[in-house]
Design a protein around this motif. Structure first.
Motif, PDB file in Angstrom:
ATOM      1  N   GLY B 189      21.618 -24.474  65.943  1.00  9.47           N
ATOM      2  CA  GLY B 189      20.275 -25.011  65.843  1.00  9.47           C
ATOM      3  C   GLY B 189      19.915 -25.336  64.415  1.00  9.47           C
ATOM      4  O   GLY B 189      20.745 -25.204  63.497  1.00  9.47           O
ATOM      5  N   LEU B 190      18.677 -25.796  64.239  1.00 10.19           N
ATOM      6  CA  LEU B 190      18.229 -26.226  62.917  1.00 10.19           C
ATOM      7  C   LEU B 190      17.441 -25.133  62.204  1.00 10.19           C
ATOM      8  O   LEU B 190      17.019 -25.306  61.077  1.00 10.19           O
ATOM      9  CB  LEU B 190      17.372 -27.485  63.032  1.00 10.19           C
ATOM     10  N   GLY B 191      17.222 -24.011  62.883  1.00 10.34           N
ATOM     11  CA  GLY B 191      16.635 -22.863  62.196  1.00 10.34           C
ATOM     12  C   GLY B 191      15.134 -22.891  62.035  1.00 10.34           C
ATOM     13  O   GLY B 191      14.565 -21.929  61.529  1.00 10.34           O
ATOM     14  N   GLY B 192      14.455 -23.976  62.458  1.00  9.55           N
ATOM     15  CA  GLY B 192      13.002 -24.026  62.359  1.00  9.55           C
ATOM     16  C   GLY B 192      12.500 -23.900  60.928  1.00  9.55           C
ATOM     17  O   GLY B 192      13.202 -24.237  59.973  1.00  9.55           O
ATOM     18  N   GLY B 193      11.275 -23.419  60.783  1.00 12.14           N
ATOM     19  CA  GLY B 193      10.647 -23.340  59.465  1.00 12.14           C
ATOM     20  C   GLY B 193      11.363 -22.412  58.509  1.00 12.14           C
ATOM     21  O   GLY B 193      11.258 -22.543  57.293  1.00 12.14           O
ATOM     22  N   GLY B 194      12.096 -21.435  59.051  1.00 14.89           N
ATOM     23  CA  GLY B 194      12.792 -20.481  58.186  1.00 14.89           C
ATOM     24  C   GLY B 194      14.049 -21.045  57.556  1.00 14.89           C
ATOM     25  O   GLY B 194      14.615 -20.431  56.657  1.00 14.89           O
ATOM     26  N   GLY B 195      14.504 -22.181  58.047  1.00  9.88           N
ATOM     27  CA  GLY B 195      15.693 -22.795  57.476  1.00  9.88           C
ATOM     28  C   GLY B 195      16.973 -22.138  57.943  1.00  9.88           C
ATOM     29  O   GLY B 195      16.996 -21.338  58.877  1.00  9.88           O
TER      30      GLY B 195
END
Lengths: 304, 458
Positions: B189-195
């Protein structure tokens, strides 16, 4: 929360975007530049409003008027200093200059004003309508109870007033008619004896007044910080382009499309996708640009 | 004009470019070293600041070169540079991060493929997204393309942040037509806001191991430890070697792009920049040329993004704000759009003076003087000036150096657009011709004003 409530939020968002988008699109149509620094005009207007609200004894409308006057003065001053001297160089150097101006002003505000958000104290009355029946379709409730605040009404009311005034200005006054003529064909307007620089200056003042109003309305809704305007610039730009660059009426439609799209995509998308609602606005913009580059209202075809 | 005269002119030009590049780089490095000496930096501090400087000169040089292909050569107004960089490095991370077991730690995994595969995938996907943007958008005029690209880069950033793409579950087996793939990855995945944490092998180490240079390199590190820097020299040397690697990449970018620029393909690009209708009338399928140039440039921006962020340990969406795009633009405008040497020098001057310069000064001053805490706001900073005590003001300026730096950048961009639209280093735009068109004695005056607007005709 029902869809009706989200739609109300959408109309409120659309209203202050519309006020700003009219100013943005007038600059685009008449000065022929995309002004990336326009968000900073909003921020500066919001700051003027904030300081006026604290310093002046009068009620809130006094602060709003001060923000509008301040916005107009700031706008003409910045234009005279940075954009008028390079008016002849075409859209791209002007756009790059506005990017530079935006970066400089935004960070100068942060440098002098600090990072913290400031709040304009207002007394808010809330009107609740809880008796409305729910009309659920799937997971989405079409009606449902909703509430309105006096701030919502102020924003929408100001927007309607602005639409009327701008409409009257553009259709009933000499300067407005000259603005429209210049938007159509600048050389022809000059041949007919219109002082194009004077008209350009009046457009800058008008756009600044509108930016000041939009900025102070945003400030009342949320808060005042160095990114108050910048965080909305892409929405304003989207609204203006969506409606057909240079057309104030199109910008109004575009702003409400963007505002409602933001709000309704929040209602319909699953909660994990709410972060994408801003992306939805830009996706609409790109789609419109590709299908009909002249925008919703525009008849003007601007191709390379 | 005799043949000797012509040859002299050509070799003179060549020498001028090389000497100019060396002079600019030399001046920047010398200034950093001398300032370091004056403020009493140790060897380690000096080497660190040199490595840092080299890194930013490298990445901004590369990105300015890639942008020059879009704007300087073809006249495509792309202000979505950071979107392509983000795509490049996120795809690399997705492909090369080691897999994690399903339902394990909250950390997102990847496909665990070698880093080389990841880099190639990142570059290819950035190019494909370039195609996606360019295919419909190229028929729009310059400022509309600008809007589409900046909106695209924001869509990319929102996608990185959104929780929807934070994690995917990869099926245990994927049936493709004839054969079955059994990926080791379970959750990507892209990790969301946490990177994302980039927990693949260090790119430098991976490269050196592939080239069988790891053992000699460790030997060299040991040698430095014994002789020069006794205390853990590896990060410093890593930084320097990575900087050198970036300079090699800049050289490759330069070679590729100047070959492209001089080729028949590149001449068509310059013709499109000057007047698309004329190029069209001469039978060139300008849309295809623009498309190819846009895709190539986007892929190179993807590579630039990979080289910038892949050695940083982690990536987060806020790194990919439009500000980075504007930085690359300022670099290109400083150097003068339309010339590869100019683009690189613009990148170097931007990185050395505007990007790293203020931070370096801040670090120097903080190392040299024991300073207290900075005042909390501008009012507290100015008030003591009344009693002739400038220290709080200086402290405040240093503390807000990142804002001050941006103000300076904005002012420089405005100044350049007003006074030197052709770039700080003078007019360097290459003509769309295979032969030298300049007449002896005097420049072609009509060219003089057109550099920064890419020959946009009004």
């Amino acid at each position: 929360m029902g869809l009706l409530q989200e739609a109300i939020f959408g109309v409120v968002t659309g209203s202050y975007i519309a006020i700003a988008a009219i100013g943005f699109t007038l600059i685009y149509g008449i000065v022929n530049m995309i002004n990336f620094a326009y968000g900073e005009y909003l921020t500066l207007g919001a700051f003027v409003g904030f300081f006026a609200a604290n310093a002046l004894p009068g009620p809130l409308p006094v602060a709003v008027v001060a923000a509008m006057l301040g916005g107009g003065v700031i706008s003409i001053a910045l234009a005279r200093g940075f954009f008028t001297p390079i008016n002849h160089t075409g859209p791209v150097p002007m756009l790059l200059t506005s990017i530079g101006l935006g970066i400089a002003v935004r960070n100068a505000i942060r440098l002098f004003g600090g990072r913290s958000a400031r709040y304009i104290d207002t007394e808010t009355a809330t009107f609740r309508f809880d008796a409305v029946p729910e009309v659920p379709i799937g997971s989405v409730d079409l009606l449902g109870g909703f509430f309105l605040t006096s701030e919502h009404l102020t924003v929408v009311g100001s927007a309607v007033a602005v639409f009327l005034v701008v409409h009257l200005l553009l259709t009933r006054t000499d300067v407005g008619i000259a603005m429209r003529a210049m938007g159509d064909d600048e050389s022809l307007a000059r041949v007919r004896g219109i002082d194009t620089q004077l008209i350009r200056d009046s457009v800058w003042v008008l756009a600044g007044v509108l930016a000041g109003l939009a900025g102070v309305l945003m400030a009342i809704q949320t808060n005042v910080s160095s990114t108050t305007g910048y965080s909305h610039i892409l929405q304003i730009l989207s609204a203006a382009i969506l409606g057909g660059a240079g057309s104030p009426y199109g910008a109004i439609i575009g702003a409400y499309v963007i505002g409602l799209a933001l709000a309704i995509s929040t209602a319909f998308l699953p909660s994990s996708m709410t972060g994408l609602s801003s992306a939805v606005a830009f996706a609409i913009l790109i789609a419109v640009l590709l299908v009909k580059p002249s925008g919703i209202a525009g008849t003007e075809v601007r191709e390379a | 004009m005799s043949a000797d005269d012509l040859r002299g002119r050509f070799s003179g030009l060549f020498e001028r470019d090389v000497t100019l590049a060396l002079a600019v780089l030399g001046t920047i490095y010398l200034a950093y070293v001398l300032a370091g000496v004056a403020f009493g930096y140790g060897l380690r501090g000096q080497l660190n600041s040199i490595a840092n400087l080299t890194f930013y000169i490298g990445v901004f040089g590369m990105l300015a070169l890639a942008l020059n292909l879009h704007w300087g050569y073809t006249g495509l107004f792309n202000i979505g540079v950071v979107g392509f960089m983000g795509i490049g490095v996120y795809v690399t991370a997705l492909v090369s991060k080691p897999p994690v077991a399903q339902g394990g730690a909250a950390q997102v995994g990847g496909f665990g493929l070698p880093l080389g595969v990841g880099i190639v995938a990142g570059v290819v996907v950035a190019g494909l997204f370039g195609l996606l943007v360019a295919l419909p958008a190229l028929r729009l005029r310059a400022d509309y393309l600008a809007i589409v690209t900046v909106a695209f880069s924001e869509i990319i950033r929102f996608t990185m942040m959104s929780r929807t793409f934070q994690t995917f579950t990869v099926p245990d087996t994927i049936d493709l037509w004839l054969f079955t793939v059994d990926p080791t990855a379970d959750t990507v995945g892209l990790g969301g806001g946490g990177g994302l944490i980039l927990n693949y092998p260090d790119p430098l180490e991976a490269l050196l191991r592939t080239l069988f240079l790891w053992e000699p390199y460790m030997g060299f590190v040991g040698f430095v430890q014994r002789t020069l820097i006794p205390n853990n020299p590896k990060p410093v040397i890593d930084g320097l070697v990575y900087g050198i690697l970036l300079f090699v990449c800049v050289g490759l970018f330069y070679l590729l792009l100047s070959r492209t620029g001089k080729s028949p393909f590149g001449r068509v690009l310059k013709a499109i920049r000057e007047d698309e209708d004329v190029a069209n009338a001469l039978g060139k399928d300008t849309d295809r040329f623009k498309l190819t140039a846009f895709v190539l440039g986007s892929a190179l921006m993807g590579l630039g993004g990979i080289l910038w962020y892949s050695s940083r340990g982690s990536i987060t969406p806020p790194s990919f704000r439009p500000n980075i795009t504007f930085f690359v633009w300022i670099a290109l405008i400083i150097g003068g759009a339309g010339s590869n040497t100019g683009s690189f020098l613009g990148g170097a001057i931007f990185a050395g003076v505007l990007y790293e310069g203020p931070r370096y000064v801040k670090n120097l001053v903080e190392t040299a003087f024991e300073l207290g805490d900075a005042p909390g706001n501008f009012g507290e900073a100015v008030a003591p000036m009344a009693s002739f005590d400038p220290v709080p003001f200086v402290l405040y300026t240093l503390d807000s150096v990142s804002q001050l730096r941006l103000v300076i950048m904005g002012v420089v961009l405005i100044w350049l657009m007003h006074n030197r639209p052709e770039g700080l280093l003078g007019h360097r735009k290459e003509t769309a011709s295979s032969i030298d068109l300049s007449r002896p004695g005097g420049e072609d005056a009509s060219n003089a004003a057109a550099a920064a607007d890419g020959g946009e005709n009004r």
